[in-house]
Design an enzyme around this catalytic site. Structure first.
Site, PDB file in Angstrom:
ATOM      1  NE  ARG A  73      39.557 -30.833  -8.931  1.00  0.00           N
ATOM      2  CZ  ARG A  73      40.086 -29.699  -9.377  1.00  0.00           C
ATOM      3  NH1 ARG A  73      39.597 -28.533  -8.957  1.00  0.00           N
ATOM      4  NH2 ARG A  73      41.094 -29.703 -10.235  1.00  0.00           N
TER       5      ARG A  73
ATOM      6  CD  GLU B 201      33.053 -29.415 -11.931  1.00  0.00           C
ATOM      7  OE1 GLU B 201      34.004 -28.924 -12.567  1.00  0.00           O
ATOM      8  OE2 GLU B 201      32.781 -29.117 -10.747  1.00  0.00           O
TER       9      GLU B 201
ATOM     10  CG  HIS C 147      35.468 -25.977 -12.094  1.00  0.00           C
ATOM     11  ND1 HIS C 147      35.706 -27.326 -12.087  1.00  0.00           N
ATOM     12  CD2 HIS C 147      36.611 -25.406 -11.661  1.00  0.00           C
ATOM     13  CE1 HIS C 147      36.942 -27.558 -11.692  1.00  0.00           C
ATOM     14  NE2 HIS C 147      37.516 -26.418 -11.421  1.00  0.00           N
TER      15      HIS C 147
HETATM   16  C1  8YV Z   1      41.218 -25.962 -13.924  1.00  0.00           C
HETATM   17  C2  8YV Z   1      41.006 -26.155 -11.625  1.00  0.00           C
HETATM   18  O1  8YV Z   1      42.349 -25.445 -14.422  1.00  0.00           O
HETATM   19  O2  8YV Z   1      43.196 -25.445 -11.254  1.00  0.00           O
HETATM   20  C3  8YV Z   1      42.384 -26.377 -11.145  1.00  0.00           C
HETATM   21  O3  8YV Z   1      42.646 -27.473 -10.626  1.00  0.00           O
HETATM   22  O4  8YV Z   1      40.089 -26.724 -11.150  1.00  0.00           O
HETATM   23  C4  8YV Z   1      40.792 -25.232 -12.728  1.00  0.00           C
HETATM   24  O5  8YV Z   1      41.460 -24.025 -12.540  1.00  0.00           O
HETATM   25  C5  8YV Z   1      40.121 -26.008 -14.906  1.00  0.00           C
HETATM   26  O6  8YV Z   1      39.931 -27.341 -15.074  1.00  0.00           O
HETATM   27  C6  8YV Z   1      40.441 -25.285 -16.201  1.00  0.00           C
HETATM   28  O7  8YV Z   1      39.782 -25.884 -17.261  1.00  0.00           O
END
Ligand code: 8YV
Length: 313
Positions: A232, A261, A279
């Site tokens: 993150r 983002e 992302h």
């Molecule tokens: C999310 C992500 O799934 O797994 C996570 O925490 O950051 C991504 O893989 C993403 O937000 C899919 O829309």
């Protein structure tokens, strides 16, 4: 029998939307022009929230749903869900671990290679005609056999470390405590950065990890050091990183996540020593189908009174 009302925070692929609409009364919060009014109207009947790792569920959203029982996150990161608000009311929370681990680790390695070998600029060198007009592409940095630091040795960090071994890397890691692994444990992130050519940020985002990659860690990584983030943006002090990238006091950064983002800081777009990705570390057909099924299976288990598959609260 009345279908449970579920608040849907963001979009899902059709292969998830169809079964969700069949099983629940889905209230699409993301489509509402006046989201506060929408929540006030549908919140009182909502028993579940279906969200995503990047979107979460705020304290305000949770408070607007007095009958809320469960939040199912499509993603492994649940930092955008107000867990304290959920625990205060006994609201269950689930995520989608394991099914995305390999994809995220794959992208981390791909970004690191792309950064180290300048593959983005090399592709432009070919496409622009410069290769024919100006000759060979500039020398880049070797990847294999270097020193790698993994900041956070959870599922994804361990998968990254295993891949790095395959590249003959000297791997060390930092985590809350030493783990039963062969890799070297280095408690202090600054010390880990100082002994690394590549620093991979793979830890869950929490209040305790906010800006864990700070000015000192970035300085320790040094002029040829490279930072890779698939966790993150909150885990990195972006201002300190941008200053280091602009001054050349760090070798480069490969980032899949950004503050604000998808509207990332425009200063990133002016840089040559970066690999910027939207992302999408879990963004493959196979993985997103598995994530969607797990998100839906958790909801189905809850409403059927069965044990949740992957509960985090
Ligand atoms: C999310 C992500 O799934 O797994 C996570 O925490 O950051 C991504 O893989 C993403 O937000 C899919 O829309």
């Amino acid at each position: 029998m009345t279908k449970p009302a579920v608040l849907q925070v963001g979009t899902y692929p059709e292969w998830d939307q169809v079964p969700l609409d069949a099983a629940y009364t889905m209230h699409r919060w993301f489509e509402a022009a006046d989201k506060a009014a929408f929540l006030a109207a549908v919140g009182p009947e909502v028993r579940g929230i279906a969200t995503r790792g990047d979107l979460g569920a705020s304290a305000e959203m949770i408070a607007a749903c007095p009958k809320l029982e469960v939040i199912s996150v499509y993603g492994v990161g649940y930092d955008a869900v107000d867990i304290a608000a959920c625990k205060a009311r006994g609201i269950r929370v689930t995520n989608t671990p394991d099914v995305l681990t390999e994809d995220v680790a794959d992208l981390a390695l791909g970004m690191a290679l792309m950064l180290s070998r300048g593959m983005g600029a090399a592709a432009d060198w070919v496409a622009s005609g410069d290769w024919a007009a100006k000759g060979g592409f500039a020398l880049q940095r070797k990847f294999s056999g270097k020193r790698a630091g993994v900041l956070g040795l959870g599922r994804i960090g361990a998968a990254v470390a295993r891949r790095l071994e395959g590249f003959g890397m000297d791997v060390a890691y930092s985590s809350t405590a030493p783990k039963a692994v062969a890799w070297e444990f280095v408690a202090d992130p600054v010390a880990l950065a100082a002994r690394s050519d590549f620093l991979f940020v793979t830890l869950a985002a929490t209040a305790a990890t906010r800006h864990i990659v700070n000015r000192d860690v970035i300085a320790a990584l040094g002029k040829t050091g490279m930072l890779v983030n698939v966790s993150r943006a909150a885990n990195i002090d972006e201002e300190a990183l941008l200053a280091a990238l602009e001054s050349g006091s760090i070798g480069g950064a490969a980032l899949d996540v950004f503050e604000g983002e998808p509207k990332l800081n425009p200063r990133f777009l002016a840089l040559k020593n970066v690999v910027l990705q939207p992302h999408h570390a879990s963004g493959t057909f196979e993985t997103r189908q598995a994530m969607g099924k797990l998100m839906r299976d958790n909801l189905a288990a809850h409403f059927a009174g069965r044990p949740l598959l992957t509960a985090v609260a």
